[in-house]
Structures are given as structure tokens and as C-alpha cells.
Design an enzyme around this catalytic site. Sequence first.
Site, mmCIF file in Angstrom:
data_model
loop_
_atom_site.group_PDB
_atom_site.id
_atom_site.type_symbol
_atom_site.label_atom_id
_atom_site.label_comp_id
_atom_site.label_asym_id
_atom_site.label_seq_id
_atom_site.Cartn_x
_atom_site.Cartn_y
_atom_site.Cartn_z
ATOM 1 N N TYR A 135 0.820 -1.218 0.000
ATOM 2 C CA TYR A 135 0.000 0.000 0.000
ATOM 3 C C TYR A 135 0.848 1.261 0.000
ATOM 4 O O TYR A 135 0.448 2.297 -0.517
ATOM 5 C CB TYR A 135 -0.893 0.039 1.253
ATOM 6 C CG TYR A 135 -2.256 -0.581 1.074
ATOM 7 C CD1 TYR A 135 -2.396 -1.908 0.693
ATOM 8 C CD2 TYR A 135 -3.401 0.165 1.306
ATOM 9 C CE1 TYR A 135 -3.645 -2.475 0.544
ATOM 10 C CE2 TYR A 135 -4.663 -0.392 1.162
ATOM 11 C CZ TYR A 135 -4.778 -1.712 0.789
ATOM 12 O OH TYR A 135 -6.020 -2.255 0.650
ATOM 13 N N LYS A 186 2.691 -15.412 2.714
ATOM 14 C CA LYS A 186 2.917 -16.150 1.465
ATOM 15 C C LYS A 186 4.409 -16.430 1.397
ATOM 16 O O LYS A 186 5.110 -16.087 0.440
ATOM 17 C CB LYS A 186 2.406 -15.304 0.276
ATOM 18 C CG LYS A 186 2.383 -16.012 -1.054
ATOM 19 C CD LYS A 186 1.311 -17.082 -1.190
ATOM 20 C CE LYS A 186 1.474 -17.813 -2.506
ATOM 21 N NZ LYS A 186 0.555 -18.981 -2.641
ATOM 22 N N ASP A 218 -3.469 -18.098 0.482
ATOM 23 C CA ASP A 218 -4.452 -18.778 -0.379
ATOM 24 C C ASP A 218 -5.203 -19.843 0.414
ATOM 25 O O ASP A 218 -6.428 -19.976 0.318
ATOM 26 C CB ASP A 218 -3.783 -19.350 -1.640
ATOM 27 C CG ASP A 218 -2.520 -20.155 -1.352
ATOM 28 O OD1 ASP A 218 -2.013 -20.126 -0.207
ATOM 29 O OD2 ASP A 218 -2.019 -20.819 -2.288
ATOM 30 N N ASP A 242 -6.626 -6.717 3.979
ATOM 31 C CA ASP A 242 -7.710 -6.024 3.283
ATOM 32 C C ASP A 242 -8.668 -7.052 2.683
ATOM 33 O O ASP A 242 -9.889 -6.972 2.856
ATOM 34 C CB ASP A 242 -7.119 -5.137 2.176
ATOM 35 C CG ASP A 242 -8.185 -4.441 1.360
ATOM 36 O OD1 ASP A 242 -9.141 -3.908 1.964
ATOM 37 O OD2 ASP A 242 -8.091 -4.443 0.119
ATOM 38 N N ASP A 246 -12.612 -8.513 4.332
ATOM 39 C CA ASP A 246 -13.896 -8.442 3.614
ATOM 40 C C ASP A 246 -14.539 -9.823 3.571
ATOM 41 O O ASP A 246 -15.744 -9.979 3.771
ATOM 42 C CB ASP A 246 -13.693 -7.958 2.167
ATOM 43 C CG ASP A 246 -13.963 -6.470 2.015
ATOM 44 O OD1 ASP A 246 -13.733 -5.732 2.994
ATOM 45 O OD2 ASP A 246 -14.402 -6.047 0.925
HETATM 46 C C1 IPM Z 1 -10.541 -0.858 3.710
HETATM 47 C C2 IPM Z 1 -10.739 -0.248 2.346
HETATM 48 C C3 IPM Z 1 -9.572 0.669 2.043
HETATM 49 C C4 IPM Z 1 -8.320 -0.190 2.023
HETATM 50 C C5 IPM Z 1 -9.696 1.495 0.745
HETATM 51 C C6 IPM Z 1 -10.990 2.273 0.707
HETATM 52 C C7 IPM Z 1 -8.522 2.396 0.531
HETATM 53 O O1 IPM Z 1 -10.915 -1.227 1.402
HETATM 54 O O2 IPM Z 1 -10.483 -0.095 4.701
HETATM 55 O O3 IPM Z 1 -10.457 -2.081 3.796
HETATM 56 O O4 IPM Z 1 -7.988 -0.783 0.983
HETATM 57 O O5 IPM Z 1 -7.662 -0.268 3.042
HETATM 58 MG MG MG Z 2 -10.986 -3.190 2.186
#
Ligand code: IPM
Ligand code: MG
Length: 353
Positions: A135, A186, A218, A242, A246
Site C-alpha cells: 500500500y 505467502k 491462499d 484487506d 472483507d
Molecule cells: C478498507 C478499504 C480501504 C483499504 C480502501 C478504501 C482504501 O478497502 O479499509 O479495507 O484498501 O484499506
Molecule cells: Mg478493504
Amino acid sequence: MKIAVLPGDGIGPEIINQAVKVIDKFGLSQSIEYGAIGGAGYEESKDPLPETTLNLALASDAVLLGSVGDWKYDKLPRELRPERGLLRIRQGLNLFANLRPAVMFPELVHASSLKAEVVSNLDIMIVRELTGDIYFGEPRGIQTKENGEREGINTMRYSESEIDRIAEIAFQAAQKRSKKLCSVDKANVLETTELWREIVTHKSEKYPDVTLTHMYVDNAAMQLVRDPKQFDVIVTGNIFGDILSDQASMLTGSIGMLPSASLDQNNKGMYEPSHGSAPDIAGQDVANPIATILSLAMMFKYTFAEEKKSQAIENAVRQVLKDGLRTKDIFSEGTKMIGCNEMGDAIIERLDI
Ligand code: IPM
Ligand code: MG
């Protein structure tokens, strides 16, 4: 107690309003000050993180953030897009430790796309490193090669100290929970994460009561949907975290329920829902404010060490769900659908303070 409140874009302002009602109910209205971020920052001063906002955040004990992003800013140069505001405030406040719990509420088991027995009572914590990795790694950019072809470059890098401090947070979190920590990397391909594995393993000597395991990313993605309850605390780098967070959030049925905390070395923190700005439903009073309200609960717990306030908020949320009240995203037959505002009010009514 000084709290910077940054509503942001999309549904940000309406979900933040509900959390602010909770702050008011605790009699802490005086503690808050508002700032603009993301698209709202751009509108205010052509900058997704206006200097005044960063200064406000730096001068506060904690930041409560709604969400950033709107399609209408997609055409702007990358530096001016709402997401940059978020990344810069994380970096500017040195918020390297991102805690993302994924907790299943019993009433919502059937909202998950996985079988009830796989996800019931799920309670995992993802500890994501937030200010390093690909990042932020340099060099980065899009450059033109000698032959005229363009290439994109990003750099995955972690220094020992960066790995060490996030490992420390993760081991401490595991110690307070089921004493199981899984480090995700990884290391079979990437040297950066080979070093990650080495440093995390070294750290484990300081925490003999915590069982440390390692898993390739993975495989972790697969295991999260196969048998998520095998995990307690997961620690991983920025990009893997990240993605996996999710995925983990959706195991619980709705991303609209999940809070997050991003902390620095001294427990100063930024608290925000794990979900995005959902511009498609903004301003319609249908968004789910629970993730934001639970983020406030995390703020009381981690930054202010006010366990009672934190618990009161969590209990009120659980009670609302027990009472069958639902926003649209978590609605099911036999429950009552209410709007964002009403959900805020319902939670406040159940706050035992
Ligand atoms: C998160 C989001 C952010 C990230 C984006 C919006 C920059 O996806 O907080 O997980 O990738 O960290
Ligand atoms: Mg995210």
C-alpha cells in the site's frame, strides 16, 4: 476526551448521525468536533484530507469516521480521490494496527451465505497491519520503459520493526481471547513474508501461552469459508488483511454490522465501520448504522478504557436484534424493517446508562 468526527461521503453522514446520538446520550456532546474527509474534504478545500482535518485528528484522542468514496470522484487524479484521504490519515496518525472483528449475532445466522452450523457463534478477530506493505511501499507508479511500453510498479516491503509491533498487538489480543494466533503470509513465494514469518515466530517466545500457527494466504482464504471457526485471532499484512477481512465479514451475513479500530502505539485510534460509503443508497435513510455504533463501542473500549460504556452499547445492539428490528440489509421474514434513523433511536432507547 476529544473526539474528531469525520462523516465523509455516501451514507457516512447518516450513519455517523446515529453514533453521535449515542455520544449525546452519554452526555459527551462537548467532546466532539467535526471535520471533512474524502469527497467531502475535496468539496471543502480541494483536498481529500484537508490540513485542518489532519490537525484536528492529531489534536484529538480518537477519530470516528463514517466512510469515504463516491463514483463521482473516480475521474480525479489518484492523489485527489477520497480513498487517498483515508490512506493519508492512517499514515499521518501512525495507525498501524487495524482490528477487524467478525462476530456472528445469533439472530443473523440465516443471513450468512454459509450453512448455519459453519458460522453460528463465529467470533474471530483479524489484526491487519495498516501503514506498510504494498500500500505504501516505494518505488511505485506507472512508468514508460525503453521500448515505449508502460509498466505499473508497486513494492511489497516490511521492515523488522513494523512486523514486530503488529505481532506484539496480535499476541496481546490472542492472550485476551482463546490464546490462538494464526499468522497469514505467502512465505513460500515472497521474501517479505518470509521475514514476516521469522519475526512473528521470534515474538512467540515472549508469549508461550499463545499457540501460534502459520498459514499461506491462499489456504487461509479457503479455510475461512470451509471452517472459519478454526480461527480465533488472525494477524496479517496490509494487502492480505484487506482481502481476508472483507471475506470474513461476509461470513457473518452483513458487512453492515462490523466495526473496526485502527490504533497507534498509544491506543489513540480511528474507529470506522468495515463497510464502504454505498453511494447507491445514500440519503435514503436505509443504511445500517450498527457497524458505526459498534465502532463507537470499540472506541470506548480501546482508547478510553471505558468498558462499561462499550458494553452498554453492545448490549443495546443485541437487544434491538432480539426485539426483531432490522435495517433492510439484514431484514428477514418475521422481523420488522426500519430505517437508519429509527435504528439509531431504537438503540438509544435500549442503552442502559
Ligand atoms: C478498507 C478499504 C480501504 C483499504 C480502501 C478504501 C482504501 O478497502 O479499509 O479495507 O484498501 O484499506
Ligand atoms: Mg478493504
